[in-house]
Design a protein around this motif. Structure first.
Motif, PDB file in Angstrom:
ATOM      1  N   ALA A  11       0.837  -1.210   0.000  1.00 59.36           N
ATOM      2  CA  ALA A  11       0.000   0.000   0.000  1.00 59.36           C
ATOM      3  C   ALA A  11       0.868   1.254   0.000  1.00 59.36           C
ATOM      4  O   ALA A  11       0.558   2.243  -0.681  1.00 59.36           O
ATOM      5  N   THR A  12       1.964   1.216   0.743  1.00 62.04           N
ATOM      6  CA  THR A  12       2.866   2.372   0.812  1.00 62.04           C
ATOM      7  C   THR A  12       3.583   2.578  -0.518  1.00 62.04           C
ATOM      8  O   THR A  12       3.729   3.710  -0.999  1.00 62.04           O
ATOM      9  N   ARG A  13       4.022   1.490  -1.125  1.00 61.52           N
ATOM     10  CA  ARG A  13       4.705   1.608  -2.416  1.00 61.52           C
ATOM     11  C   ARG A  13       3.756   2.121  -3.502  1.00 61.52           C
ATOM     12  O   ARG A  13       4.185   2.779  -4.452  1.00 61.52           O
ATOM     13  N   ALA A  14       2.452   1.813  -3.362  1.00 63.86           N
ATOM     14  CA  ALA A  14       1.484   2.247  -4.365  1.00 63.86           C
ATOM     15  C   ALA A  14       1.376   3.764  -4.426  1.00 63.86           C
ATOM     16  O   ALA A  14       1.129   4.329  -5.501  1.00 63.86           O
ATOM     17  N   VAL A  15       1.598   4.451  -3.281  1.00 67.50           N
ATOM     18  CA  VAL A  15       1.488   5.911  -3.268  1.00 67.50           C
ATOM     19  C   VAL A  15       2.848   6.601  -3.322  1.00 67.50           C
ATOM     20  O   VAL A  15       2.999   7.650  -3.944  1.00 67.50           O
ATOM     21  N   ALA A  16       3.856   5.992  -2.685  1.00 70.35           N
ATOM     22  CA  ALA A  16       5.156   6.663  -2.590  1.00 70.35           C
ATOM     23  C   ALA A  16       6.131   6.238  -3.669  1.00 70.35           C
ATOM     24  O   ALA A  16       7.057   6.989  -4.002  1.00 70.35           O
ATOM     25  N   GLY A  17       5.958   5.025  -4.188  1.00 66.68           N
ATOM     26  CA  GLY A  17       6.891   4.553  -5.215  1.00 66.68           C
ATOM     27  C   GLY A  17       8.294   4.410  -4.661  1.00 66.68           C
ATOM     28  O   GLY A  17       8.530   3.710  -3.667  1.00 66.68           O
ATOM     29  N   ASP A  18       9.261   5.115  -5.279  1.00 68.02           N
ATOM     30  CA  ASP A  18      10.672   5.002  -4.884  1.00 68.02           C
ATOM     31  C   ASP A  18      11.109   6.070  -3.888  1.00 68.02           C
ATOM     32  O   ASP A  18      12.303   6.202  -3.594  1.00 68.02           O
ATOM     33  N   ARG A  19      10.155   6.828  -3.356  1.00 69.11           N
ATOM     34  CA  ARG A  19      10.517   7.852  -2.363  1.00 69.11           C
ATOM     35  C   ARG A  19       9.963   7.484  -0.997  1.00 69.11           C
ATOM     36  O   ARG A  19       9.010   6.706  -0.887  1.00 69.11           O
ATOM     37  N   PRO A  20      10.518   8.027   0.071  1.00 70.69           N
ATOM     38  CA  PRO A  20       9.970   7.769   1.408  1.00 70.69           C
ATOM     39  C   PRO A  20       8.579   8.389   1.534  1.00 70.69           C
ATOM     40  O   PRO A  20       8.366   9.512   1.075  1.00 70.69           O
ATOM     41  N   PRO A  21       7.626   7.701   2.147  1.00 68.17           N
ATOM     42  CA  PRO A  21       6.280   8.273   2.317  1.00 68.17           C
ATOM     43  C   PRO A  21       6.280   9.363   3.381  1.00 68.17           C
ATOM     44  O   PRO A  21       7.088   9.336   4.322  1.00 68.17           O
ATOM     45  N   THR A  22       5.372  10.318   3.228  1.00 63.31           N
ATOM     46  CA  THR A  22       5.231  11.347   4.251  1.00 63.31           C
ATOM     47  C   THR A  22       4.395  10.805   5.407  1.00 63.31           C
ATOM     48  O   THR A  22       3.712   9.785   5.285  1.00 63.31           O
ATOM     49  N   GLU A  23       4.426  11.513   6.528  1.00 60.55           N
ATOM     50  CA  GLU A  23       3.644  11.080   7.688  1.00 60.55           C
ATOM     51  C   GLU A  23       2.150  11.132   7.373  1.00 60.55           C
ATOM     52  O   GLU A  23       1.395  10.240   7.773  1.00 60.55           O
ATOM     53  N   THR A  24       1.722  12.138   6.634  1.00 57.96           N
ATOM     54  CA  THR A  24       0.308  12.251   6.269  1.00 57.96           C
ATOM     55  C   THR A  24      -0.125  11.065   5.417  1.00 57.96           C
ATOM     56  O   THR A  24      -1.216  10.502   5.606  1.00 57.96           O
ATOM     57  N   GLU A  25       0.731  10.679   4.473  1.00 62.22           N
ATOM     58  CA  GLU A  25       0.417   9.530   3.620  1.00 62.22           C
ATOM     59  C   GLU A  25       0.339   8.243   4.440  1.00 62.22           C
ATOM     60  O   GLU A  25      -0.563   7.420   4.243  1.00 62.22           O
ATOM     61  N   MET A  26       1.271   8.105   5.370  1.00 64.61           N
ATOM     62  CA  MET A  26       1.278   6.884   6.179  1.00 64.61           C
ATOM     63  C   MET A  26       0.042   6.811   7.074  1.00 64.61           C
ATOM     64  O   MET A  26      -0.559   5.746   7.240  1.00 64.61           O
ATOM     65  N   LEU A  27      -0.360   7.936   7.634  1.00 64.08           N
ATOM     66  CA  LEU A  27      -1.565   7.944   8.464  1.00 64.08           C
ATOM     67  C   LEU A  27      -2.800   7.601   7.627  1.00 64.08           C
ATOM     68  O   LEU A  27      -3.702   6.896   8.089  1.00 64.08           O
ATOM     69  N   GLY A  28      -2.843   8.105   6.407  1.00 57.99           N
ATOM     70  CA  GLY A  28      -3.966   7.784   5.532  1.00 57.99           C
ATOM     71  C   GLY A  28      -4.022   6.306   5.195  1.00 57.99           C
ATOM     72  O   GLY A  28      -5.099   5.684   5.223  1.00 57.99           O
ATOM     73  N   ILE A  29      -2.868   5.708   4.876  1.00 48.81           N
ATOM     74  CA  ILE A  29      -2.807   4.272   4.554  1.00 48.81           C
ATOM     75  C   ILE A  29      -3.207   3.437   5.760  1.00 48.81           C
ATOM     76  O   ILE A  29      -3.984   2.480   5.647  1.00 48.81           O
ATOM     77  N   LEU A  30      -2.662   3.787   6.925  1.00 52.16           N
ATOM     78  CA  LEU A  30      -3.008   3.053   8.143  1.00 52.16           C
ATOM     79  C   LEU A  30      -4.502   3.140   8.436  1.00 52.16           C
ATOM     80  O   LEU A  30      -5.129   2.159   8.848  1.00 52.16           O
ATOM     81  N   SER A  31      -5.072   4.313   8.230  1.00 56.30           N
ATOM     82  CA  SER A  31      -6.497   4.492   8.497  1.00 56.30           C
ATOM     83  C   SER A  31      -7.338   3.626   7.560  1.00 56.30           C
ATOM     84  O   SER A  31      -8.335   3.018   7.983  1.00 56.30           O
ATOM     85  N   ILE A  32      -6.922   3.532   6.288  1.00 54.11           N
ATOM     86  CA  ILE A  32      -7.639   2.675   5.334  1.00 54.11           C
ATOM     87  C   ILE A  32      -7.581   1.217   5.782  1.00 54.11           C
ATOM     88  O   ILE A  32      -8.585   0.496   5.774  1.00 54.11           O
ATOM     89  N   ILE A  33      -6.396   0.753   6.189  1.00 53.78           N
ATOM     90  CA  ILE A  33      -6.233  -0.638   6.620  1.00 53.78           C
ATOM     91  C   ILE A  33      -7.033  -0.923   7.887  1.00 53.78           C
ATOM     92  O   ILE A  33      -7.740  -1.937   7.989  1.00 53.78           O
ATOM     93  N   VAL A  34      -6.941  -0.011   8.857  1.00 54.95           N
ATOM     94  CA  VAL A  34      -7.638  -0.207  10.135  1.00 54.95           C
ATOM     95  C   VAL A  34      -9.146  -0.294   9.924  1.00 54.95           C
ATOM     96  O   VAL A  34      -9.819  -1.199  10.448  1.00 54.95           O
ATOM     97  N   TRP A  35      -9.689   0.613   9.121  1.00 56.21           N
ATOM     98  CA  TRP A  35     -11.142   0.618   8.943  1.00 56.21           C
ATOM     99  C   TRP A  35     -11.618  -0.461   7.981  1.00 56.21           C
ATOM    100  O   TRP A  35     -12.771  -0.908   8.059  1.00 56.21           O
ATOM    101  N   SER A  36     -10.747  -0.917   7.117  1.00 57.20           N
ATOM    102  CA  SER A  36     -11.090  -2.074   6.286  1.00 57.20           C
ATOM    103  C   SER A  36     -11.223  -3.318   7.150  1.00 57.20           C
ATOM    104  O   SER A  36     -12.177  -4.101   7.006  1.00 57.20           O
ATOM    105  N   LEU A  37     -10.263  -3.510   8.053  1.00 60.18           N
ATOM    106  CA  LEU A  37     -10.341  -4.640   8.985  1.00 60.18           C
ATOM    107  C   LEU A  37     -11.591  -4.538   9.860  1.00 60.18           C
ATOM    108  O   LEU A  37     -12.264  -5.539  10.128  1.00 60.18           O
ATOM    109  N   THR A  38     -11.894  -3.330  10.295  1.00 59.40           N
ATOM    110  CA  THR A  38     -13.027  -3.144  11.198  1.00 59.40           C
ATOM    111  C   THR A  38     -14.355  -3.400  10.495  1.00 59.40           C
ATOM    112  O   THR A  38     -15.203  -4.158  10.990  1.00 59.40           O
ATOM    113  N   LEU A  39     -14.541  -2.790   9.326  1.00 52.71           N
ATOM    114  CA  LEU A  39     -15.834  -2.879   8.646  1.00 52.71           C
ATOM    115  C   LEU A  39     -16.038  -4.222   7.952  1.00 52.71           C
ATOM    116  O   LEU A  39     -17.119  -4.819   8.057  1.00 52.71           O
TER     117      LEU A  39
END
Length: 643
Positions: free
Chosen positions: A56-84
């Motif tokens: 998921a991180t590579r899908a948005v960041a590619g060959d660069r380090p992800p930003t904190e905002t991007e990582m929080l967004g990815i984590l939120s998607i994963i957390v709520w996918s598991l929940t729902l």
């Protein structure tokens, strides 16, 4: 769909005590079943942390380090996918739709068809599509799971990079090779090993989370929403990758019959769900705090001395997850056969005490070849991740649609209420299906091709069997007419009992007609036997057999089996003794007709479908072997039929 010795043993313990347990014993049994469920039900979803957040991180960041905002967004998607998807849809909602305590796509289909009325054909198609999609997933799961674990060796030393594929193939070859010996001996360790894996996930994640607790902000779903809005160009790609975190959720419902709803819920909420959340948060914290490229965060965030043990434990966990998928494929195939969606295949029982412990050589070989091709062709879990998800998402959509019919027709709730309940889940599933559909050209076509091939086979078998039944009925003599004539003018009678197997109890069995034609004799007792497969998982002993006398020479016998049962005709005939039929099995002959099929010019199916149906029929297991009739008591009579 997955089989497990621990679950069966605990279930047998309850049955032996008449289902009456003291509160303490019930608690102990539930705990034991929950431990077994951790190994089998959650093995697949438990290995997702190896690659889900990374992809998921590579899908948005590619060959660069992800930003904190991007990582929080990815984590939120994963957390709520598991929940729902997992917690709400499957654990709290779908698990309630049990078919006599059994779960799985075909069980749900059978449940939905009970009161479907004119919607029965549609529900049948949905069931076949769902079952076919499971097989598309079953080929990819062992490949990506084991390959991703072995890739952890690259963290130990890059020297292992050239040997990852070879090691993976060796592990998978050993796994498929031992299937014929059964899994009862090792099933008892599935739960403890996988429980250790989840505890390790939780501990390793908690250490990193303590270092950077700010990632807990991802619990706010607004991070997921804002991420998808701000990254519209890659939002579907990210959701397709994040979906890897919930692959395996369908096993929760599939294994309902082996463990029960309460143990599955206990295992999820007490250990699995918290461990997954903590680990994903820990991985996110590690990536943010180290500010580097995303490699193998699950293995990189453990101390260097623990990397090799972590890889070894991950490999064991992925092997267990693969084992659950393989045995699930056996179980689903057997259900499809019992529901007359596939031809009879040879079923080998690998345990004398557990009927669910089975081995199917043809299925095992097809899975082995498919998995080997995938590992050799794709070569890495990153590449395989591009092929993973479409079939799983499609199966989830099918489950949601079938749940609508169960809610509406079976549970008799208003259609509007059923739609309102199912619509949110269906919308989420369709969204993930669209996200994963983007992977089609990158390898997603593999699972769809496998599913499409199996769906075509099921539809061909069902259509061909129906047409063959109609055609043979037109040419056969009505049973009532034949029995009346034989009663009025009986041929020479010989001692003993003859049992004629037929799928059409209203017509004279082909084996009986040929026996009279060639031998000109009739046994003193003659039973026209029909084996019926019901859309219930199990048939009660008192409903197993039905005997209808025709005249002094003939009787009609019907034996019924559920789709979760393995038909055993000699054992079922023992029930007939209680109904008044006195016979000696050693002086009983079973007459079975074997059809040789040819294509006619007036066939009602396309020529390619005729050829496929004939191939399927030729590879079907003998009726005598499938129904477990002693070979020394069987007389086979061949006939030729044109389609």
């Amino acid at each position: 769909m997955h089989e497990n010795a621990e679950g069966s043993a605990a279930a047998d313990h309850l049955a032996a005590n008449g289902g009456q347990e003291t509160p303490r014993k019930t608690s102990q049994t539930t705990t034991a079943l929950a431990l077994g469920a951790i190994g089998v039900v959650y093995g697949d979803i438990g290995t997702s942390p190896i690659y889900a957040l990374r992809e998921a991180t590579r899908a948005v960041a590619g060959d660069r380090p992800p930003t904190e905002t991007e990582m929080l967004g990815i984590l939120s998607i994963i957390v709520w996918s598991l929940t729902l998807i997992v917690s709400v849809k499957y654990v709290l909602f779908v698990l309630r739709a049990d078919n006599d305590r059994e779960g799985g796509t075909l069980s749900l289909m059978a449940l939905a068809r009970r009161d479907a009325g004119r919607y029965a054909p549609l529900i049948l198609v949905l069931g076949m599509v769902g079952a076919a999609l499971f097989f598309g997933d079953a080929i990819i799961t062992p490949a990506i799971s084991v390959l991703s674990a072995v890739e952890g060796l690259e963290v130990v030393t890059p020297a292992f990079s050239d040997y990852v594929v070879a090691i993976t193939l060796a592990i998978l070859l050993a796994l498929f090779a031992v299937q014929r010996f059964g899994t009862a001996g090792v099933a008892s360790v599935f739960g403890p090993v996988t429980a250790l894996w989840f505890l390790t996930l939780a501990v390793s994640g908690a250490i990193e989370l303590a270092e950077y607790p700010a990632v807990l902000a991802a619990l706010d779903p607004s991070h997921a929403v804002l991420f998808l809005i701000d990254h519209r160009g890659v939002s579907l790609a990210v959701m397709g990758a994040a979906f890897l975190a919930v692959t395996g959720a369908e096993a929760i419902y599939a294994d309902l019959g082996h463990f029960g709803r309460r143990p599955i819920m206990l295992a999820w909420f007490a250990l699995v769900f918290p461990a997954l959340l903590i680990n994903y948060f820990g991985q996110g914290a590690y990536v943010i705090s180290h500010g580097g490229l995303v490699g193998q965060p699950l293995f990189q965030m453990v101390p260097s001395w623990a990397t090799l043990p972590m890889v070894a434990l991950a490999t064991m966990a992925t092997v267990i997850a693969s084992q659950a998928v393989i045995t699930g494929a056996y179980s689903l195939t057997r259900q499809a056969i019992q529901l007359q969606l596939l031809p009879r295949l040879q079923v080998q029982h690998t345990s004398e005490t557990q009927s669910g412990q089975i081995y199917m050589r043809q299925v095992n070989l097809l899975l082995l070849v498919g998995v080997f091709i995938l590992v050799a062709e794709f070569g890495s879990s990153e590449a395989l991740a591009s092929a993973y998800g479409i079939s799983v998402a499609g199966e989830m959509v099918v489950t949601a649609l079938l749940m609508f019919f169960v809610f509406w027709r079976t549970w008799r709730r208003p259609a509007l209420l059923a739609a309102l309940v199912v619509a949110p889940f269906l919308l989420l599933d369709v969204t993930f299906l669209c996200a994963n559909a983007q992977k089609f050209a990158d390898g997603g076509w593999v699972s769809i091709a496998v599913a499409a091939a199996l769906a075509v086979m099921m539809m061909t078998w069902r259509k061909g069997s129906r047409l063959l039944f109609r055609k043979t009925r037109k040419t056969e003599i009505p049973l009532a007419l034949l029995t009346d004539n034989l009663a009025a003018k009986p041929p020479h009678l010989v001692a003993g009992t003859a049992v004629f197997l037929t799928s059409d109890p209203e017509s004279a069995p082909t084996a009986l007609m040929h026996s009279l034609k060639h031998y000109h004799v009739l046994h003193e007792q003659n039973a026209i036997l029909t084996v019926e497969m019901t859309e219930d998982p199990y048939v009660a002993e008192e409903a197993r057999a039905q005997i209808t006398p025709i005249n002094d020479l003939f009787m009609r016998v019907v034996l019924r089996f559920g789709y979760m049962e393995q038909p055993n005709v000699p054992k079922a005939l023992a029930v007939c003794r209680k109904l008044g039929w006195k016979f000696d099995i050693m002086s009983t002959s079973f007459f079975v007709s074997r059809r040789s099929l040819k294509i006619s010019r007036r066939s009602l199916m396309p020529r390619w479908q005729d050829k496929l149906f004939i191939v399927l029929a030729r590879n079907a297991s003998d009726a005598s072997a499938y129904f477990q009739i002693p070979t020394g008591r069987v007389v086979e009579i061949g006939t030729q039929v044109t389609l």
